[in-house]
Scaffold this motif. Structure first.
Motif, mmCIF file in Angstrom:
data_model
loop_
_atom_site.group_PDB
_atom_site.id
_atom_site.type_symbol
_atom_site.label_atom_id
_atom_site.label_comp_id
_atom_site.label_asym_id
_atom_site.label_seq_id
_atom_site.Cartn_x
_atom_site.Cartn_y
_atom_site.Cartn_z
ATOM 1 N N VAL A 1 0.841 -1.207 0.000
ATOM 2 C CA VAL A 1 0.000 0.000 0.000
ATOM 3 C C VAL A 1 0.869 1.248 0.000
ATOM 4 C CG1 VAL A 1 -1.742 1.294 1.296
ATOM 5 C CG2 VAL A 1 -1.927 -1.183 1.112
ATOM 6 N N ALA A 2 1.983 1.221 0.733
ATOM 7 C CA ALA A 2 2.889 2.380 0.763
ATOM 8 C C ALA A 2 3.478 2.643 -0.621
ATOM 9 C CB ALA A 2 3.987 2.139 1.781
ATOM 10 N N HIS A 3 3.865 1.587 -1.341
ATOM 11 C CA HIS A 3 4.400 1.742 -2.694
ATOM 12 C C HIS A 3 3.347 2.327 -3.627
ATOM 13 C CE1 HIS A 3 7.809 -1.444 -2.114
ATOM 14 N NE2 HIS A 3 8.082 -0.281 -1.547
ATOM 15 N N TYR A 4 2.125 1.859 -3.478
ATOM 16 C CA TYR A 4 1.040 2.383 -4.320
ATOM 17 C C TYR A 4 0.795 3.860 -4.036
ATOM 18 C CZ TYR A 4 -3.818 3.753 -5.007
ATOM 19 O OH TYR A 4 -4.952 4.463 -5.296
ATOM 20 N N LEU A 5 0.709 4.231 -2.765
ATOM 21 C CA LEU A 5 0.433 5.623 -2.411
ATOM 22 C C LEU A 5 1.569 6.542 -2.865
ATOM 23 C CD1 LEU A 5 -1.138 5.210 1.149
ATOM 24 C CD2 LEU A 5 -2.310 5.723 -1.001
ATOM 25 N N ALA A 6 2.806 6.033 -2.815
ATOM 26 C CA ALA A 6 3.933 6.843 -3.270
ATOM 27 C C ALA A 6 3.881 7.077 -4.781
ATOM 28 C CB ALA A 6 5.242 6.163 -2.885
ATOM 29 N N ALA A 7 3.349 6.099 -5.523
ATOM 30 C CA ALA A 7 3.282 6.219 -6.986
ATOM 31 C C ALA A 7 1.999 6.899 -7.457
ATOM 32 C CB ALA A 7 3.395 4.838 -7.627
ATOM 33 N N LEU A 8 1.030 7.063 -6.579
ATOM 34 C CA LEU A 8 -0.261 7.640 -6.957
ATOM 35 C C LEU A 8 -0.068 9.083 -7.444
ATOM 36 C CD1 LEU A 8 -3.347 7.086 -6.964
ATOM 37 C CD2 LEU A 8 -3.408 8.036 -4.647
ATOM 38 N N PRO A 9 -0.500 9.409 -8.664
ATOM 39 C CA PRO A 9 -0.245 10.759 -9.186
ATOM 40 C C PRO A 9 -1.159 11.830 -8.609
ATOM 41 C CG PRO A 9 -1.435 9.440 -10.812
ATOM 42 C CD PRO A 9 -1.095 8.524 -9.679
ATOM 43 N N MET A 10 -2.191 11.439 -7.895
ATOM 44 C CA MET A 10 -3.078 12.420 -7.273
ATOM 45 C C MET A 10 -2.997 12.271 -5.751
ATOM 46 S SD MET A 10 -4.753 9.607 -8.607
ATOM 47 C CE MET A 10 -5.452 10.137 -10.158
ATOM 48 N N GLU A 11 -3.464 13.283 -5.043
ATOM 49 C CA GLU A 11 -3.395 13.288 -3.581
ATOM 50 C C GLU A 11 -4.808 13.288 -3.014
ATOM 51 O OE1 GLU A 11 -1.633 13.184 0.151
ATOM 52 O OE2 GLU A 11 -0.683 13.027 -1.816
ATOM 53 N N PRO A 12 -5.309 12.120 -2.577
ATOM 54 C CA PRO A 12 -6.667 12.102 -2.015
ATOM 55 C C PRO A 12 -6.733 12.855 -0.691
ATOM 56 C CG PRO A 12 -5.589 9.967 -1.737
ATOM 57 C CD PRO A 12 -4.674 10.795 -2.584
ATOM 58 N N ALA A 13 -7.866 13.478 -0.455
ATOM 59 C CA ALA A 13 -8.095 14.167 0.815
ATOM 60 C C ALA A 13 -8.199 13.151 1.941
ATOM 61 C CB ALA A 13 -9.366 15.012 0.719
ATOM 62 N N PRO A 14 -7.990 13.592 3.189
ATOM 63 C CA PRO A 14 -8.025 12.637 4.311
ATOM 64 C C PRO A 14 -9.312 11.826 4.391
ATOM 65 C CG PRO A 14 -7.111 14.724 5.037
ATOM 66 C CD PRO A 14 -7.603 14.944 3.637
ATOM 67 N N GLU A 15 -10.436 12.419 3.987
ATOM 68 C CA GLU A 15 -11.717 11.704 4.098
ATOM 69 C C GLU A 15 -12.061 10.935 2.826
ATOM 70 O OE1 GLU A 15 -12.528 15.716 2.337
ATOM 71 O OE2 GLU A 15 -11.300 14.907 3.971
ATOM 72 N N GLU A 16 -11.190 10.945 1.831
ATOM 73 C CA GLU A 16 -11.463 10.253 0.580
ATOM 74 C C GLU A 16 -10.839 8.861 0.566
ATOM 75 O OE1 GLU A 16 -11.917 13.728 -2.786
ATOM 76 O OE2 GLU A 16 -9.912 12.940 -2.371
ATOM 77 N N PRO A 17 -11.457 7.910 -0.146
ATOM 78 C CA PRO A 17 -10.868 6.566 -0.255
ATOM 79 C C PRO A 17 -9.512 6.618 -0.948
ATOM 80 C CG PRO A 17 -13.175 6.548 -0.931
ATOM 81 C CD PRO A 17 -12.794 7.973 -0.781
ATOM 82 N N ILE A 18 -8.607 5.749 -0.521
ATOM 83 C CA ILE A 18 -7.251 5.778 -1.062
ATOM 84 C C ILE A 18 -7.157 5.083 -2.421
ATOM 85 C CG2 ILE A 18 -6.167 5.951 1.192
ATOM 86 C CD1 ILE A 18 -5.565 2.961 1.060
ATOM 87 N N ARG B 1 -8.035 4.804 -6.050
ATOM 88 C CA ARG B 1 -8.593 5.744 -7.008
ATOM 89 C C ARG B 1 -8.590 5.166 -8.425
ATOM 90 N NH1 ARG B 1 -11.000 9.026 -3.797
ATOM 91 N NH2 ARG B 1 -11.140 10.559 -5.504
ATOM 92 N N SER B 2 -9.492 5.676 -9.245
ATOM 93 C CA SER B 2 -9.514 5.319 -10.660
ATOM 94 C C SER B 2 -8.608 6.274 -11.433
ATOM 95 C CB SER B 2 -10.942 5.401 -11.202
ATOM 96 O OG SER B 2 -11.373 6.758 -11.225
ATOM 97 N N ARG B 3 -8.483 6.029 -12.732
ATOM 98 C CA ARG B 3 -7.654 6.915 -13.561
ATOM 99 C C ARG B 3 -8.186 8.339 -13.572
ATOM 100 N NH1 ARG B 3 -3.922 4.325 -16.797
ATOM 101 N NH2 ARG B 3 -4.183 2.061 -17.053
ATOM 102 N N ARG B 4 -9.486 8.489 -13.384
ATOM 103 C CA ARG B 4 -10.107 9.820 -13.389
ATOM 104 C C ARG B 4 -10.190 10.419 -11.989
ATOM 105 N NH1 ARG B 4 -15.137 9.050 -17.728
ATOM 106 N NH2 ARG B 4 -13.831 8.386 -19.494
ATOM 107 N N ASN B 5 -9.445 9.858 -11.083
ATOM 108 C CA ASN B 5 -9.393 10.348 -9.696
ATOM 109 C C ASN B 5 -10.747 10.256 -9.008
ATOM 110 O OD1 ASN B 5 -8.195 11.324 -7.366
ATOM 111 N ND2 ASN B 5 -8.457 13.473 -7.931
ATOM 112 N N ARG B 6 -11.471 9.189 -9.309
ATOM 113 C CA ARG B 6 -12.714 8.916 -8.603
ATOM 114 C C ARG B 6 -12.505 7.689 -7.721
ATOM 115 N NH1 ARG B 6 -16.789 9.339 -13.813
ATOM 116 N NH2 ARG B 6 -16.586 11.617 -14.152
ATOM 117 N N PRO B 7 -13.343 7.516 -6.694
ATOM 118 C CA PRO B 7 -13.228 6.283 -5.887
ATOM 119 C C PRO B 7 -13.399 5.053 -6.760
ATOM 120 C CG PRO B 7 -14.613 7.892 -4.772
ATOM 121 C CD PRO B 7 -14.348 8.439 -6.146
#
Length: 344
Positions: free
Chosen positions: A208-225, A227-233
């Motif tokens: 999960v840490a590797h995924y979050l480090a590579a994630l090109p967008m930054e989800p808000a604290p209350e948003e699911p981690i 994400r889709s390509r369009r930055n949706r849950p």
């Protein structure tokens, strides 16, 4: 939220309003998931519409109280003729009983005839767990795309989370950035609003840490981690499609689904000696009988558990074998004993 249910013209206005009030009660007060409420709404609506078709007129609340056993059976037979499986009929009957309990409590409407209906016999299917070799292939290097982009890292982290923590897909997709925290443990809200604490394995935490480090967008604290390509849950349907593509690419069985990873989590824990009560807590089952279904996956495990736990299991002799004395020799027959040393 439930405006699409209990809308048929075959149902009178009072019954439609009562049905939607029931669904709201299940969701808001009893904390049933939205998916469970929708399934209940579909079941009861379909059954009452069949009843109206058989009677040739719309059904209302007062009609519910007057329906007899033959009419209830006719409504179920209507769906059975259309190919509704016994398991679906059993769920439909459970939904109907829940609705009538609500009507009795809130509107004073009773129907004694429903008590005479028997639930169709349904055999619970054995959970389909993956073999450990299939698990290794699923999470091996060949499963990652080349190059391993953030989508592949997301899928790997999500599938590891399902298998390593035994989560339902809805529970995993609901994890927020604030809820993930340090990733040491997870506080999961499951069916019926029941909360449980689930430990997170280091390999899962690292993925999960590797995924979050590579994630090109930054989800808000209350948003699911996740994400889709369009930055949706990420949706459950998307996860199922990704799993289908991956299992076909790796040549894994069609039984490999996101929920099969949860089954594999429980089965492998049981095979390694974990007790059912602990597995129940980790899975978030309300009843131990739900967890006991995993003992049917490998009946040899029950024999091994019995042999290891029963205080006299090691002393029991197979039928037909003669007792031996402490020297290891068969006991000689006593004088005048024609039974060959056996006690009568």
């Amino acid at each position: 939220m439930f405006s699409k249910y209990f809308t048929s013209a075959r149902l009178r206005a009072d019954l439609r309003a009562a049905g939607r009030a029931w669904l709201a009660h299940l969701h808001q007060e009893k904390k049933y998931s939205i998916h469970t409420c929708r399934a209940y709404g579909r079941d009861v609506t379909a059954l009452l519409c069949a009843m109206a078709e058989i009677r040739g007129e719309p059904v209302g609340l007062q009609d519910i109280a007057l329906l007899d056993i033959s009419e209830w059976r006719a409504a179920f037979a209507h769906h059975a003729r259309r190919g509704l499986a016994a398991r679906s009929q059993a769920r439909m009957l459970a939904s109907l009983r829940a609705f009538l309990r609500f009507l009795e409590r809130e509107r004073g409407i009773e129907n004694a005839a429903l008590c005479l209906l028997r639930t169709p016999p349904v055999e619970r299917p054995v959970p389909r767990a993956l073999h450990e070799s299939e698990i290794r292939r699923l999470f091996g290097e060949e499963a990652l795309s080349r190059p391993a982009d953030w989508i592949a890292l997301r899928d790997r982290a999500l599938f590891l989370l399902l298998y390593g923590c035994g989560l339902r897909i809805s529970e995993a997709l609901a994890i927020t950035k604030a809820g993930w925290g340090t990733g040491e443990v997870l506080r999961v809200t499951g069916k019926g609003g029941r909360e449980r604490i689930v430990p997170v394995l280091p390999v899962v935490r690292e993925a999960v840490a590797h995924y979050l480090a590579a994630l090109p967008m930054e989800p808000a604290p209350e948003e699911p981690i996740f994400r889709s390509r369009r930055n949706r849950p990420l949706s459950a349907r998307s996860v199922q499609a990704r799993m289908m593509a991956l299992r076909r690419r790796l040549g894994l069985p069609e039984t490999l689904t996101p929920h099969a990873l949860r089954h594999s989590f429980a089965t492998h824990l049981l095979q390694e000696g974990a007790d059912l009560r602990s597995i129940q807590e980790l899975l978030g089952h309300a009843s131990l009988s739900t967890t006991q279904i995993y003992t049917r996956v490998d009946e040899r495990l029950l024999a091994q558990t019995y042999a290891a736990a029963h205080p006299r299991a090691g002393r029991m002799q197979p039928a037909g074998k003669k007792r031996r004395n402490r020297t290891g020799r068969r006991n000689p027959p006593a004088a005048g004993d024609s039974s060959g040393g056996r006690r009568r």
